[in-house]
Design an enzyme around this catalytic site. Structure first.
Site, short mmCIF file in Angstrom:
data_model
loop_
_atom_site.label_atom_id
_atom_site.label_comp_id
_atom_site.label_asym_id
_atom_site.label_seq_id
_atom_site.Cartn_x
_atom_site.Cartn_y
_atom_site.Cartn_z
N GLU A 1 0.80 -1.22 0.00
CA GLU A 1 0.00 0.00 0.00
C GLU A 1 0.84 1.27 0.00
OE1 GLU A 1 -3.14 0.22 -0.34
OE2 GLU A 1 -4.16 -1.51 0.54
N GLU B 1 -4.14 -10.53 -0.19
CA GLU B 1 -5.00 -10.44 0.99
C GLU B 1 -6.42 -10.77 0.54
OE1 GLU B 1 -4.68 -6.65 3.12
OE2 GLU B 1 -2.51 -6.64 2.77
C1 IPT Z 1 -5.23 -3.73 3.70
C2 IPT Z 1 -3.83 -3.60 4.21
O1 IPT Z 1 -2.89 -4.01 3.27
C3 IPT Z 1 -3.58 -4.36 5.47
O2 IPT Z 1 -2.39 -3.90 6.05
C4 IPT Z 1 -4.73 -4.22 6.41
O3 IPT Z 1 -4.89 -2.88 6.76
C5 IPT Z 1 -5.95 -4.71 5.74
O4 IPT Z 1 -6.22 -3.97 4.61
C6 IPT Z 1 -7.17 -4.59 6.60
O5 IPT Z 1 -7.03 -5.09 7.87
S1 IPT Z 1 -5.62 -2.19 2.96
C7 IPT Z 1 -7.37 -2.10 2.82
C8 IPT Z 1 -7.81 -0.68 2.93
C9 IPT Z 1 -7.82 -2.66 1.51
#
Ligand code: IPT
Length: 936
Positions: free
Chosen positions: A407, A483
């Site tokens: 990010e 993710e």
């Molecule tokens: C995404 C991030 O990469 C991760 O660090 C964490 O924040 C996760 O989301 C949520 O828990 S960013 C999200 C705004 C898509």
């Protein structure tokens, strides 16, 4: 510019190199240091680096640790927000500064040798002095720093002083979604460098899956010889290419390592070599010629008392837990882990995406204005970070990809990192998710897309990019979800829909659930603290507790579900039993297959299956008369380094004989013969002397984090509709044959929609039977209901529940694969799932019957055919109001929900909501249950 506000990442440091241990002497500098925390840099004591400085009035602090978790300052949690103004590269004036001092002795035997002082991790910026000489400074909290100290070190007493700033220019590059925690949080060592010592080496150990040959070459900074006894290599020149027949390759499934020794004039280094080749070809990511499927998790380093200062035992525990839950891959979100973790991944077998310590997410809030990724002044800092990661970790077979960070928007500094990584190490693909066009990466990666989009990508039929060349490049890449399935609170729901796509489309090579563990901080009054609990002026609440493990590392139901969904062996029970191997490399010879026949959840026969060529005949099953299930399990046949023989890897169940439905006898008695009803409201008040707050319609559940959601919020719709405050109006109590019929209208204020609930009470032998009929009236559109069913209350002495249905854990419409049919018993307290922020939990699905008992007997509830069951010592409203588990106080009642259904869970806390097929819409529905008294 002051060093802590400098674009430069450091000064005076040695070039980055591999982490390794050798027979050269070292001094462990972990332990108790002197420590002093100042609120600002200006307030920090002068002259602390002077060897003669008097630190006797200072505190003591353990190294490694975070000072905020040892009584100095306070932790703070933000997800994307920087807790200081966006004013790069300047940190705020309020910049807590920790001064550290310690003395150590150097033996005479070190005379004539060089020495290196190594810090594995200091958050966020530090300067170091040895014996009053300034060594330099460094940033990059989760990356190693080394200083040459041979010239300043002396035999006998030495004094080391380190000044650490909480904030620095480096903090702009470290905006990961986690607690802000400072200090020397990883090991510190002094390493002797004898003449002729090895500075660095790079192991190139490839595997040719066609010939079965390994190739081995170790590039070294000084001439070295290599010995790998098992491969017949003895003191051969390290930097020649050695071609080795019959090598066994390394994989996460079979982590074969060869012990080796690298010898130079000055030292002997022990290393462990794994042979494997990673390629991107035919649009797929392959290891040793085979497409691999990631069953992954995102792992932050976390311990509820130690934060990111993990012990080796904790690192090992993480890996054992992953292996035992069928997880085969880790993304080290969002920074390189402690180096020991990677050694353990090599040894126990996990695919690793090693991610650099980089995130600038907070610039998103200003439309990426001033984002360091696109500002050339930060170029050197970006390159410094990728160099330090790649150089440190390049010799680990488990590391199969480099990730630039998380990010951080887009920009040429990221491209420069990618180019550097590829040129230094052509043997590993480069990953980065936030480059939306995937121009400078080797894998197309996304976070949290819905299943239909993943399906399109799987067919390489995704929406095209405007730039045809970029589109062609991206469309040719393998795809992963770096993710997905946000494991916050109760959930994630909908895992199997993704898994099905990963198995159907070769391009979809799996994903990494967000995330491994809840970052709750152990707190004396709150149980586990989350954002806001330390008085932070900006914070993101419980978004930091979104893991598959609770903070104490007990698996949450989400992890149990994930284990089932990703099981590497698929068992199908039909006319024969078919065993499908879903490992990428391993055969099934390490597994034993057992079967068990259960009648109403009681074992009546069991045995071992004779599996040949993936099939086994159905065992001979004895005759039964009740509902009977056959369970087949795949278990480890012998101990593995990560679990003992008998550990369950996969299972399946089949219904062998359905339940015989009771033929309802004519009502001989009236409901009042078995129970007492309130003459006015028609509610049941006692049953055979057992006080009962009679069952009535319930629509509410304490919203889960996924109900509350990030982008879409079903909770907001529910509250707007008033589903948390419905009222019941009695329409009438009447008699219909032997039945007592109670009609009510259930509705929230301010709207004309309602549920008509009809309760038909009758008797069936000694059981009091209730048929609930629900009819929605008015316009419910497609507003999903939280739940639909009955709620009742029993005396608080009820403490134990036994049931026949799905268990042992909780299950919801879109998270129920892991719950098997069986007979289970537990206490009411054990039925609660301790989500760090209290919310709906504990539903047991498809219950045929349950007994709820205590010292004075209790109640038996039988479904016709089934119901969902939740039992707790507080109401849904109490659960809804609670902020921490410690807010939940048992009262004098036990509350019981008997549900027709609940809405699914989804993963909207960060990602898509509940899939249409799991939404509970308002439709006419009914539930039949029968109550009977259980004697003491
Ligand atoms: C995404 C991030 O990469 C991760 O660090 C964490 O924040 C996760 O989301 C949520 O828990 S960013 C999200 C705004 C898509």
């Amino acid at each position: 510019m002051s060093y802590y506000a400098d674009f430069a990442p450091g000064s005076g440091r040695r070039f980055p190199r591999a982490a390794f241990t050798s027979d050269a002497p070292r001094i462990d500098l972990n332990g108790v240091w002197r420590f002093h925390l100042s609120p600002t840099i200006a307030a920090a004591p002068e002259g602390m680096h002077d060897p003669g400085f008097d630190d006797s009035g200072w505190d003591e602090l353990a190294v490694p640790s975070h000072w905020q978790l040892r009584g100095h300052g306070a932790p703070a949690y933000t997800n994307m927000l920087y807790p200081f103004p966006l004013d790069p590269p300047f940190p705020p004036d309020e910049n807590p500064t920790g001064d550290y001092r310690r003395e150590f002795e150097v033996p005479e035997s070190w005379d004539g040798m060089g020495a290196v002082l190594r810090f594995e991790g200091v958050d966020s910026c530090f300067k170091a002095w040895l014996n009053g000489h300034e060594l330099g400074f460094s940033t990059g909290s989760r990356l190693p720093t080394e200083f040459d100290v041979g010239e300043v070190l002396r035999p006998g007493r030495n004094v080391l002083a380190v000044r650490v700033h909480q904030w620095s220019a480096g903090s702009y590059l470290e905006d990961q979604d986690m607690w802000w925690l400072s200090g020397i949080f990883r090991d510190v060592q002094l390493i002797a460098r004898p003449p002729g010592a090895l500075d660095d080496f790079f192991v190139h150990a490839g595997y040719d899956h066609v010939t079965g040959r390994g190739t081995l070459r170790v590039d070294t900074t000084v001439p070295a010889t290599l010995t790998v006894e098992e491969l017949g290599l003895r003191d051969v020149p390290a930097d020649r290419e050695h071609v080795l027949d019959g090598v066994e390759p390394w994989s996460a499934e079979i982590p074969r390592l060869y012990d080796a020794v690298l010898a130079t004039e000055g030292e002997r280094v022990r290393l462990r070599i794994g042979f494997r080749t990673v390629t991107v070809e035919d649009g797929l990511l392959k290891v040793n010629g085979k497409r691999v499927l990631f069953r992954g998790v995102n792992r932050h380093e976390w311990h509820p008392r130690d934060g990111r200062a993990l012990s080796e035992a904790t690192m090992r525990e993480d890996i054992l837990l992953m292996k035992r839950h069928n997880i085969n891959a880790v993304r080290t979100s969002h920074y390189p882990p402690h180096p020991r973790f990677l050694e353990l991944c090599d040894e126990l077998g996990l695919w690793v995406i090693d991610e650099c310590d980089l995130e600038t997410h907070g610039f998103h809030d200003v439309d990426w204005r001033g984002n360091p990724s696109a500002d050339p002044r930060w170029r050197e800092a970006y390159l410094d970070r990728i160099r330090r990661m790649v150089e440190r970790d390049k010799n680990h077979p488990s590391v199969i990809m480099w990730s630039l960070g998380n990010e951080s928007g887009a920009g040429d500094n990221l491209r420069a990192m990618a180019e550097w990584a590829r040129s230094r190490d052509p043997g590993r693909p480069v990953h980065y998710e936030h480059d939306r066009d995937s121009r400078y990466v080797d894998v197309y990666s996304r976070m949290y897309p819905p299943v239909d989009e993943v399906e399109q990508i799987g067919r390489r039929a995704e929406k095209p990019l405007d730039d045809a060349e970029a589109d062609a490049h991206r469309r040719g890449l393998p795809f992963i979800l770096c993710e997905y399935a946000h494991a916050m609170g109760n959930g994630p729901g909908g895992l199997s829909e993704y898994q099905e796509l990963f198995e159907r489309h070769p391009r979809c090579q799996g994903g990494f659930v967000w995330e491994w563990i809840d970052h709750g901080i152990a707190h004396p009054e709150l149980g586990y603290a989350y954002g806001g609990d330390f008085g932070e002026e900006l914070h993101d609440g419980n978004f930091v507790t979104d893991g598959l493990l609770f903070p104490d590392r007990t698996p949450s139901p989400g992890l149990i579900e994930y284990k089932k969904v990703i099981e590497p062996v698929r068992i199908t029970i039909g006319d024969t039993i078919v065993i499908e191997n879903r490992y990428d490399f391993r055969d099934l010879s390490h597994l034993a297959f057992t079967w068990r026949l259960e009648e109403e959840g009681v074992t009546v026969a069991e045995g071992v299956l004779d599996v040949r060529d993936g099939r086994a005949p159905l065992p001979r099953l004895p005759a039964t008369s009740g509902e009977t299930w056959l369970t087949v399990r795949a278990v480890l046949a012998a101990d593995e380094p990560w679990a003992s023989a008998g550990h369950e890897v996969a299972w399946s169940q089949a219904l062998v004989r359905p339940a015989v439905r009771r033929t309802t006898a004519p009502h001989r008695r009236s409901p009042e013969d078995l129970g007492t009803f309130d003459p006015v409201t028609g509610r049941l008040v006692s049953l055979g002397g057992l006080p009962v707050d009679g069952p009535r319609l319930d629509l509410w559940r304490a919203p889960t984090d996924n109900d509350i959601g990030m982008f879409e919020s079903v909770e907001r719709e529910w509250r707007a509709a008033g589903l948390h405050r419905v009222r019941h109006r009695l329409l009438g109590v009447s008699r219909d044959g032997g039945e007592l019929v109670v009609r009510t209208r259930v509705a929230p204020a301010a709207h004309d929609r309602a549920m008509l609930a009809t309760y038909r009470w009758s008797t069936e032998e000694d059981r009091l039977q209730l048929v609930l009929e629900v009819e929605p009236i008015g316009d419910w559109e497609d507003l999903p209901l939280p739940r639909l069913g009955l709620r009742m209350a029993l005396p608080g002495w009820i403490s134990r529940v036994e049931w026949f249905g799905r268990g042992p854990g909780e299950a919801y419409a879109d998270s129920r694969r892991a719950a098997r049919i069986g007979r289970f018993a537990m206490t009411v307290d054990e039925m609660q799932t301790p989500y760090v922020r209290p919310q709906e939990n504990g539903n047991r699905a498809d219950v045929r019957w349950a007994t709820l008992t205590g010292e004075k007997g209790g109640l038996r509830i039988a479904g016709d055919p089934t119901f969902d069951l939740t039992v707790r010592r507080w109401t849904s409203e109490d659960l809804d109001a609670a902020k921490h588990l410690t807010d939940l106080v048992p009262g004098d009642k036990v509350y019981v929900n008997l549900d027709i259904a609940q809405n699914g869970l989804g993963t909207a806390s960060c990602g898509p909501g509940v899939l249409p097929q799991y939404r509970l819409l308002a439709r006419p529905a009914s539930l039949t249950v029968a109550f009977s008294r259980v004697d003491a």
